[in-house]
Design a protein around this motif. Sequence first.
Motif, PDB file in Angstrom:
ATOM      1  N   ASP A  78      51.048  31.085  16.767  1.00 62.02           N
ATOM      2  CA  ASP A  78      50.492  31.699  15.552  1.00 62.02           C
ATOM      3  C   ASP A  78      51.259  31.229  14.315  1.00 62.02           C
ATOM      4  OD1 ASP A  78      48.812  32.988  17.278  1.00 62.02           O
ATOM      5  OD2 ASP A  78      49.704  34.988  17.046  1.00 62.02           O
ATOM      6  N   ARG A 114      44.488  29.954  21.319  1.00 57.22           N
ATOM      7  CA  ARG A 114      44.413  30.900  20.196  1.00 57.22           C
ATOM      8  C   ARG A 114      43.948  30.258  18.896  1.00 57.22           C
ATOM      9  NH1 ARG A 114      47.552  35.422  21.487  1.00 57.22           N
ATOM     10  NH2 ARG A 114      48.306  35.869  19.385  1.00 57.22           N
ATOM     11  N   HIS A 115      44.145  28.941  18.779  1.00 60.65           N
ATOM     12  CA  HIS A 115      43.786  28.247  17.538  1.00 60.65           C
ATOM     13  C   HIS A 115      43.125  26.918  17.895  1.00 60.65           C
ATOM     14  CE1 HIS A 115      46.279  31.176  15.387  1.00 60.65           C
ATOM     15  NE2 HIS A 115      47.137  31.006  16.366  1.00 60.65           N
TER      16      HIS A 115
END
Length: 239
Positions: A78, A114-115
């Motif tokens: 993140d 997540r990305h």
Amino acid sequence: MTLVGVGPGDPELLTVAAVRAIRAAATVAYPVAREGGEGMAAAIAAPWMAPEQRRLPLVFPMVDDADARRRAWQEAADRLAAEVAAGRPVVLLCEGDVSLFATASYVLLALRARHPGCPVRLIPGIPAVAAAAAAGGWPLALQREGLLILPTPEEPEALEALLERAAAEGWVLALLKLGRRWPWVRPLLERRGLLAEALFARRVGWPDQQVMAAAAVEPEAVPYFSLLLVRQGCAAVLP
Ligand SMILES: C[S@@+](CC[C@H](N)C(=O)[O-])C[C@H]1O[C@@H](n2cnc3c(N)ncnc32)[C@H](O)[C@@H]1O
């Protein structure tokens, strides 16, 4: 963002691509074991970093708790993705190679999960195994040999079984994470007549590097950054 392998210790063992990527970064991220800790990868790459670059230490605790480790990988992903979103070119430094028992690999997987839109480039680094072989003048694999790189087994029985299999298959073994296992690994190798030929390497590439025949190493725990190369036969055709 770029995951950069910085090699085993010597700042001269970074690739040209690694140095270029580090120099082009606005933010240099690196693993630390605890808040305020010094990162090994950061120490290796220090000569190639500039004072104006933002430092981003990322804590990866060396613990057995799977949830804690998972949280650390996700949090790192993140934070790195946030750098990219803010338009800051970012590198994550990784000791040795980025794909070999590397924190960077877990961060890569977390980034993808997540990305998924975050572009990631990987720059390979010289693995400690290759640096140890070079420092010891020790051919890693010849002709029909295999090379098996793995953590040292936890138990003597498992190492015995591994050595049997490696002898039968013609595999050279590169045993990582030797550390506290050395006191029982040493007598086991001695019993099998393997000690004189095996190569021990501790902190390869660092000023206090030790690379020597395993027979010369006392049977006390050795540092985490130590490894062993074991060959049990010899190639069919030799000079
Ligand atoms: C988590 S693995 C990391 C491997 C690393 N990514 C590489 O490509 O070499 C850590 C293990 O690699 C070995 N290692 C890493 N750096 C080393 C060094 N400079 N000297 C000796 N062994 C090293 C040790 O066996 C250590 O326990």
